[in-house]
Motif scaffolding. Sequence first.
Motif, PDB file in Angstrom:
ATOM      1  N   LYS A  56       0.614  -1.179   0.145  1.00 39.70           N
ATOM      2  CA  LYS A  56       0.426   0.319  -0.462  1.00 39.70           C
ATOM      3  C   LYS A  56       1.352   1.349  -0.221  1.00 39.70           C
ATOM      4  O   LYS A  56       0.065   2.383  -0.017  1.00 39.70           O
ATOM      5  N   ARG A  57       2.056   1.008   0.591  1.00 38.09           N
ATOM      6  CA  ARG A  57       3.144   2.270   0.465  1.00 38.09           C
ATOM      7  C   ARG A  57       4.373   1.912  -0.938  1.00 38.09           C
ATOM      8  O   ARG A  57       5.223   1.088  -0.529  1.00 38.09           O
TER       9      ARG A  57
ATOM     10  N   LEU B 249      13.249   2.586  10.782  1.00 34.63           N
ATOM     11  CA  LEU B 249      12.090   3.459  11.353  1.00 34.63           C
ATOM     12  C   LEU B 249      11.562   4.586  11.606  1.00 34.63           C
ATOM     13  O   LEU B 249      11.175   4.891  10.934  1.00 34.63           O
ATOM     14  N   ALA B 250      12.515   4.588  12.754  1.00 35.45           N
ATOM     15  CA  ALA B 250      12.202   5.915  13.456  1.00 35.45           C
ATOM     16  C   ALA B 250      12.783   6.886  12.224  1.00 35.45           C
ATOM     17  O   ALA B 250      11.791   8.197  12.744  1.00 35.45           O
ATOM     18  N   ALA B 251      13.632   7.184  11.665  1.00 36.15           N
ATOM     19  CA  ALA B 251      13.714   7.800  10.568  1.00 36.15           C
ATOM     20  C   ALA B 251      12.713   8.277   9.499  1.00 36.15           C
ATOM     21  O   ALA B 251      13.103   8.976   8.748  1.00 36.15           O
TER      22      ALA B 251
ATOM     23  N   ALA C   6      11.612   5.113   7.084  1.00 38.93           N
ATOM     24  CA  ALA C   6      11.316   4.317   6.522  1.00 38.93           C
ATOM     25  C   ALA C   6      10.397   3.468   6.527  1.00 38.93           C
ATOM     26  O   ALA C   6       9.571   2.853   7.556  1.00 38.93           O
ATOM     27  N   SER C   7       9.696   3.959   5.530  1.00 42.02           N
ATOM     28  CA  SER C   7       8.224   2.674   5.412  1.00 42.02           C
ATOM     29  C   SER C   7       7.985   1.228   4.505  1.00 42.02           C
ATOM     30  O   SER C   7       7.583   0.942   5.323  1.00 42.02           O
ATOM     31  N   THR C   8       9.404   1.182   4.470  1.00 39.19           N
ATOM     32  CA  THR C   8       9.955  -0.257   4.443  1.00 39.19           C
ATOM     33  C   THR C   8      10.812  -0.437   4.708  1.00 39.19           C
ATOM     34  O   THR C   8      12.382   0.159   4.226  1.00 39.19           O
ATOM     35  N   ALA C   9      11.321  -1.689   5.569  1.00 40.88           N
ATOM     36  CA  ALA C   9      12.353  -2.387   6.134  1.00 40.88           C
ATOM     37  C   ALA C   9      13.012  -3.887   5.921  1.00 40.88           C
ATOM     38  O   ALA C   9      11.850  -4.306   5.746  1.00 40.88           O
ATOM     39  N   GLN C  10      13.970  -4.732   6.285  1.00 44.16           N
ATOM     40  CA  GLN C  10      13.714  -5.800   6.479  1.00 44.16           C
ATOM     41  C   GLN C  10      14.291  -6.261   6.987  1.00 44.16           C
ATOM     42  O   GLN C  10      16.022  -5.957   6.901  1.00 44.16           O
ATOM     43  N   LEU C  11      14.698  -7.220   8.062  1.00 41.80           N
ATOM     44  CA  LEU C  11      15.097  -7.838   8.814  1.00 41.80           C
ATOM     45  C   LEU C  11      16.229  -8.845   7.939  1.00 41.80           C
ATOM     46  O   LEU C  11      15.099 -10.339   8.284  1.00 41.80           O
ATOM     47  N   ARG C  12      17.278  -8.940   8.116  1.00 40.39           N
ATOM     48  CA  ARG C  12      18.792 -10.158   7.304  1.00 40.39           C
ATOM     49  C   ARG C  12      19.649 -10.465   8.331  1.00 40.39           C
ATOM     50  O   ARG C  12      20.105 -10.009   8.637  1.00 40.39           O
ATOM     51  N   ILE C  13      18.417 -11.611   9.049  1.00 39.76           N
ATOM     52  CA  ILE C  13      20.012 -12.457   9.749  1.00 39.76           C
ATOM     53  C   ILE C  13      20.607 -13.548   9.469  1.00 39.76           C
ATOM     54  O   ILE C  13      19.687 -14.582   9.621  1.00 39.76           O
ATOM     55  N   LYS C  14      21.585 -13.916   9.238  1.00 42.01           N
ATOM     56  CA  LYS C  14      22.229 -14.836   7.962  1.00 42.01           C
ATOM     57  C   LYS C  14      23.047 -15.485   9.266  1.00 42.01           C
ATOM     58  O   LYS C  14      23.708 -14.945   9.976  1.00 42.01           O
ATOM     59  N   LEU C  15      21.842 -16.499   9.174  1.00 40.77           N
ATOM     60  CA  LEU C  15      23.374 -17.605   9.746  1.00 40.77           C
ATOM     61  C   LEU C  15      24.437 -18.964   9.494  1.00 40.77           C
ATOM     62  O   LEU C  15      24.533 -17.905   7.683  1.00 40.77           O
TER      63      LEU C  15
ATOM     64  N   ASP D   3       4.304   1.654  11.628  1.00 40.71           N
ATOM     65  CA  ASP D   3       3.380   1.714  10.978  1.00 40.71           C
ATOM     66  C   ASP D   3       3.941   1.204   9.333  1.00 40.71           C
ATOM     67  O   ASP D   3       3.768   2.060   8.380  1.00 40.71           O
ATOM     68  N   ALA D   4       5.021   0.470   9.328  1.00 33.65           N
ATOM     69  CA  ALA D   4       5.457   0.281   8.099  1.00 33.65           C
ATOM     70  C   ALA D   4       5.422  -1.602   8.259  1.00 33.65           C
ATOM     71  O   ALA D   4       5.262  -1.942   8.172  1.00 33.65           O
ATOM     72  N   GLN D   5       6.121  -1.490   6.452  1.00 35.19           N
ATOM     73  CA  GLN D   5       5.936  -3.120   5.771  1.00 35.19           C
ATOM     74  C   GLN D   5       7.536  -3.705   5.793  1.00 35.19           C
ATOM     75  O   GLN D   5       8.823  -2.880   5.394  1.00 35.19           O
ATOM     76  N   VAL D   6       7.600  -4.093   7.515  1.00 33.48           N
ATOM     77  CA  VAL D   6       8.993  -4.522   7.775  1.00 33.48           C
ATOM     78  C   VAL D   6       8.661  -6.165   7.121  1.00 33.48           C
ATOM     79  O   VAL D   6       7.504  -6.752   7.524  1.00 33.48           O
ATOM     80  N   PHE D   7       9.859  -6.587   6.655  1.00 31.10           N
ATOM     81  CA  PHE D   7      10.055  -7.980   5.874  1.00 31.10           C
ATOM     82  C   PHE D   7      10.806  -9.068   6.553  1.00 31.10           C
ATOM     83  O   PHE D   7      11.825  -7.790   7.183  1.00 31.10           O
ATOM     84  N   ILE D   8      10.892  -9.968   7.086  1.00 38.94           N
ATOM     85  CA  ILE D   8      11.761 -11.009   7.670  1.00 38.94           C
ATOM     86  C   ILE D   8      12.253 -11.856   7.017  1.00 38.94           C
ATOM     87  O   ILE D   8      11.582 -12.328   5.933  1.00 38.94           O
TER      88      ILE D   8
END
Length: 583
Positions: free
Chosen positions: A356-357, A375-377, A379-388, A432-437
Amino acid sequence: MSAKKPIVWTIAGSDSGGGAGIQADLATMADLDCHGCSVITCVTAQNSVAVNGVEPVSKGILLAQLDTLLADLPPRAIKIGLLANQRQINLVADWLATHMAPLKTDDGQPIPIILDPVMVASCGDALTGESAVQASAQPKTKLKTELKTEPKHLAGLDFSPFAKLLTLVTPNASEFGKLVGEEAKTNNEMLAQASALSRRLACNLLITGGDKGALWHSDKAEDLFICNAVAHTSPLHQHTSFRLSGERVDNPNHHGSGCTLSSAIASFLAQGLVLHDAILLAKTYVGQGIVSAKALGAGAGPLARCGWPSGLVLLPRITEVAGITSFSSSDRASDGPSTLSFPRPSFPGLSFPRLKRPIGVYPVVDNVNTLEQVLAAGASTAQLRIKLEDDGQRGRKGEDSKQRKCKQEESQGAAVLDAQIQAAIALGRKYDAQVFINDHWQLALKHGAFGIHLGQEDLFEADLDRIAEAGIALGVSSHGVFELALASQLNPSYLALGHIFPTPTKSMPSNPQGLSMLARMVALWTPDCPRVAIGGIDASRLEQVKATNVEAVAVVRAITQADSPGEAYKQLARMWEKAYVPQ
């Protein structure tokens, strides 16, 4: 890709009508930004309705052409077309084995060689074998004016001297039947024959279904791609087979379509594309050429030359044919052939939520603290990428991959990982952000994430049905046109295109796409979801990336290595907004 035009050779016959053979090859190579060089194997007297003469060149002039070109204009790729007889097959194969082995591409791979085993002209007349040469010696009092409905049956030519020399062979269904000695009655018969031929010649195989045969469909043009080993390609897409389906174009003007396809593949390979991408682009190139083709004489007209493919309504559909093509990969073996649509047979109509954004600048971060700062700055969309550990080195489907991941997650601490995923999801809701895992789809699904990002290899393990049913957005990685087409079949929420520039953040089998290829992928086809460029992108490259017309850009080190990730995001977002987009 180099700014210097790559050199592509065509070793083929001359078509005096200009629609096929050397003439079609050179027109295609020039149209696709390559410099074409020609080695003429024979001269034909033909027009759009008949072949009235075929005369092979002498051994001396054939070798002289090859030697002279090699001395000054070495190729980045070679297309082989019409070889008039067995003597020419043996001669060219022996020359290639002797002279081409020392030559390598910039990354140390053998020079690609594409064989289009031309045997019959589009009008139905024989072009190869002693019968064709003898017939050409008979005097003609007038030109033939009616098209033949059945091609002449030829004594089979033996292409085994080319074994281990070729990258790809591209017969149509009729030519394939002559190569294997019998015509396949069913798809499974053709698949078994094709796998055997591919093993015998030690190369990849593309059987085109434009003419009547086991691959024929009235509503679509379907080709069979038997893939062996291919450099710079995910192991997922090697040692298997695919059906490539596109809309059938109802236009009788398709003279030279086989020549055009093989020379287009060679041209794309010469510019650094991997084989899968070159085949898919060449198929779309031929399709666009047939759409715009017009008759020039009484028979079928030649293909139009429309430049690099662009503005497609649909990409070709890719269906994996598993279980019968096993060259060296033991995990592919099975008792018999089976067909599965990518990525699973149970996902024929999947679709994931539209965003939607707008994405804009898309921070990809590796911890929750950095995620909160971006996100506080704003960003409408962000991704958390924790690599093993060792992530990015995967590429095999099955239990080995699952077991490795389970052991790694246990060693990292499942509880800690779970808490990080929960915290990231909570931050998305807070801002209210689009956070992808990234990757950890089970935990994302368990805790109700907004979105999940998956690589191509993860698509074979994730429960996409459950993700879609939960209404969770899906982003999918792609590396080149082939993987872009595969990912698009899932109707994802966004498509990631990468990697654009060299990057140390993840080990990849593919080479960097570069700005030029990014622009061409963007122009190729417009999906109903955003495309995100990723890989080695920082402030110095942001404006160039936006100039390709891609909708969004992912940034990793430019954020994670900044003293203040939040401020770094704000600066990049301002630059992205101000960057000029050419119309």
